[in-house]
Design a protein around this motif. Structure first.
Motif, PDB file in Angstrom:
ATOM      1  N   UNK A 231       0.850  -1.187   0.000  1.00 11.87           N
ATOM      2  CA  UNK A 231       0.000   0.000   0.000  1.00 11.87           C
ATOM      3  C   UNK A 231       0.885   1.235   0.000  1.00 11.87           C
ATOM      4  N   UNK A 232       0.424   2.292  -0.644  1.00 14.38           N
ATOM      5  CA  UNK A 232       1.146   3.558  -0.661  1.00 14.38           C
ATOM      6  C   UNK A 232       0.190   4.708  -0.367  1.00 14.38           C
TER       7      UNK A 232
ATOM      8  N   UNK B 162       8.605   5.977  -7.492  1.00 11.60           N
ATOM      9  CA  UNK B 162       7.230   5.995  -7.985  1.00 11.60           C
ATOM     10  C   UNK B 162       6.293   6.753  -7.071  1.00 11.60           C
ATOM     11  N   UNK B 163       6.499   6.630  -5.760  1.00 10.15           N
ATOM     12  CA  UNK B 163       5.607   7.303  -4.809  1.00 10.15           C
ATOM     13  C   UNK B 163       5.742   8.819  -4.911  1.00 10.15           C
TER      14      UNK B 163
ATOM     15  N   UNK C 178       3.650   0.388   2.644  1.00 15.36           N
ATOM     16  CA  UNK C 178       3.662  -0.875   3.376  1.00 15.36           C
ATOM     17  C   UNK C 178       4.082  -1.962   2.396  1.00 15.36           C
ATOM     18  N   UNK C 179       5.093  -2.783   2.738  1.00 15.48           N
ATOM     19  CA  UNK C 179       5.727  -2.930   4.052  1.00 15.48           C
ATOM     20  C   UNK C 179       6.825  -1.891   4.289  1.00 15.48           C
ATOM     21  N   UNK C 180       6.937  -1.454   5.519  1.00 20.60           N
ATOM     22  CA  UNK C 180       7.962  -0.502   5.924  1.00 20.60           C
ATOM     23  C   UNK C 180       8.073  -0.537   7.440  1.00 20.60           C
TER      24      UNK C 180
ATOM     25  N   UNK D 208      -8.095   7.606  -5.291  1.00 20.62           N
ATOM     26  CA  UNK D 208      -7.193   6.482  -5.616  1.00 20.62           C
ATOM     27  C   UNK D 208      -5.979   6.895  -6.437  1.00 20.62           C
ATOM     28  N   UNK D 209      -5.423   8.045  -6.088  1.00 19.80           N
ATOM     29  CA  UNK D 209      -4.211   8.500  -6.766  1.00 19.80           C
ATOM     30  C   UNK D 209      -3.067   7.504  -6.530  1.00 19.80           C
ATOM     31  N   UNK D 210      -3.043   6.919  -5.340  1.00 18.81           N
ATOM     32  CA  UNK D 210      -1.982   5.975  -4.984  1.00 18.81           C
ATOM     33  C   UNK D 210      -2.375   4.521  -5.249  1.00 18.81           C
TER      34      UNK D 210
END
Length: 288
Positions: free
Chosen positions: A117-118, A153-154, A200-202, A218-220
């Motif tokens: 997830x971002x 990318x993030x 995630x994961x982080x 939902x941009x991410x």
């Protein structure tokens, strides 16, 4: 004559024994070097790639060369054959731009980790719950979103989020994963407002009391997976390595535990070695 025959026979046996003892080393020397691309500043990429390299070296007996770069060059290297593979393709959203450009030149071996997830995150004491809610508190955040290294990318998603949610008084501050988490730690210790890029994961989810901001547009993306990509020639260059990379998978909990161990001062080499030692059945499943 009997003494001479005995001596020659003993010499032959000794030579045979020496040859057999050198056989594994000779086999390793004859096997091709496997080049794996990774992003050194990303803990997930760093640990996962070192773990795969450990197995390839010690169980499959291929030499391994790790090639550190940023995300874009990492994709390009696999597509061009300068690297044999990578275990850091965040799909379907984060690395969508790179993948859409090069997917016909690589082989996608599928996810090596699911449940990613971002997004943007803030400390839980900050009374903001959505990305759109940031704008009216821009001054408290000093008008900045603390990101990671250029090319990630993030970061590209965050630039899109700034436009999509009308964050006119915000800009993205690029840094590194280490610098971003250091700023987060300092802000939390002083109860200051801060918004950071998060995923995630982080390990920081186990370390800090933080929360994701809701992203209704939902941009991410809605979550996804980290995939293994290889150059098409790997299947003939090193079939056993190709099969291993195809089977190699980790759980998010396993990776986050290793990430936290590294953060707490243990070397990546020791953390990876301990994982291999503690998970013999899982390692065997990758190699069978």
């Amino acid at each position: 004559m009997k003494r001479m025959t005995f001596f020659l026979g003993s010499l032959t046996l000794a030579a045979s024994a020496a040859g057999l003892s050198l056989l594994p080393a000779a086999q390793a020397a004859s096997k091709p070097t496997i080049k794996l691309g990774y992003v050194q500043s990303w803990p997930s990429s760093n640990i996962t790639t070192h773990l795969a390299a450990n197995i390839i070296r010690k169980r499959l007996h291929n030499p391994v060369q790790l090639v550190a770069s940023s995300a874009g060059p990492m994709f390009e290297a696999v597509a061009s054959g300068h690297s044999d593979g990578m275990l850091t393709a965040w799909l379907p959203s984060t690395h969508k731009t790179y993948y859409q450009k090069l997917w016909m030149k690589v082989v996608n071996l599928g996810p090596n980790l699911t449940g990613t997830r971002l997004g943007l995150a803030v400390p839980k004491y900050v009374p903001v719950n959505t990305i759109s809610g940031l704008e009216k508190h821009a001054s408290k955040f000093d008008g900045r979103i603390v990101g990671v290294g250029a090319g990630a990318g993030i970061n590209m998603n965050t630039k899109k989020a700034i436009k999509a949610y009308g964050l006119k008084h915000f800009h993205l501050q690029t840094s590194s994963t280490a610098a971003m988490t250091a700023q987060l730690k300092r802000a939390i210790s002083r109860k200051k407002w801060i918004v950071v890029t998060a995923w995630t994961p982080m390990w920081m989810w186990a370390k800090f009391d933080i929360k994701y901001l809701k992203d209704p547009k939902n941009v991410y993306g809605k979550g996804g997976h980290i995939n293994t990509l290889v150059n098409p020639k790997l299947i003939t260059k090193a079939p056993a390595v190709y099969k291993f990379l195809h089977r190699f998978t980790l759980s998010s909990a396993q990776l986050q535990k290793m990430m936290l161990s590294v953060k707490n001062g243990h070397s990546i080499k020791s953390v990876v070695a301990k994982f291999v030692q503690n998970h013999p059945k899982q390692v065997k499943s990758w190699l069978d």
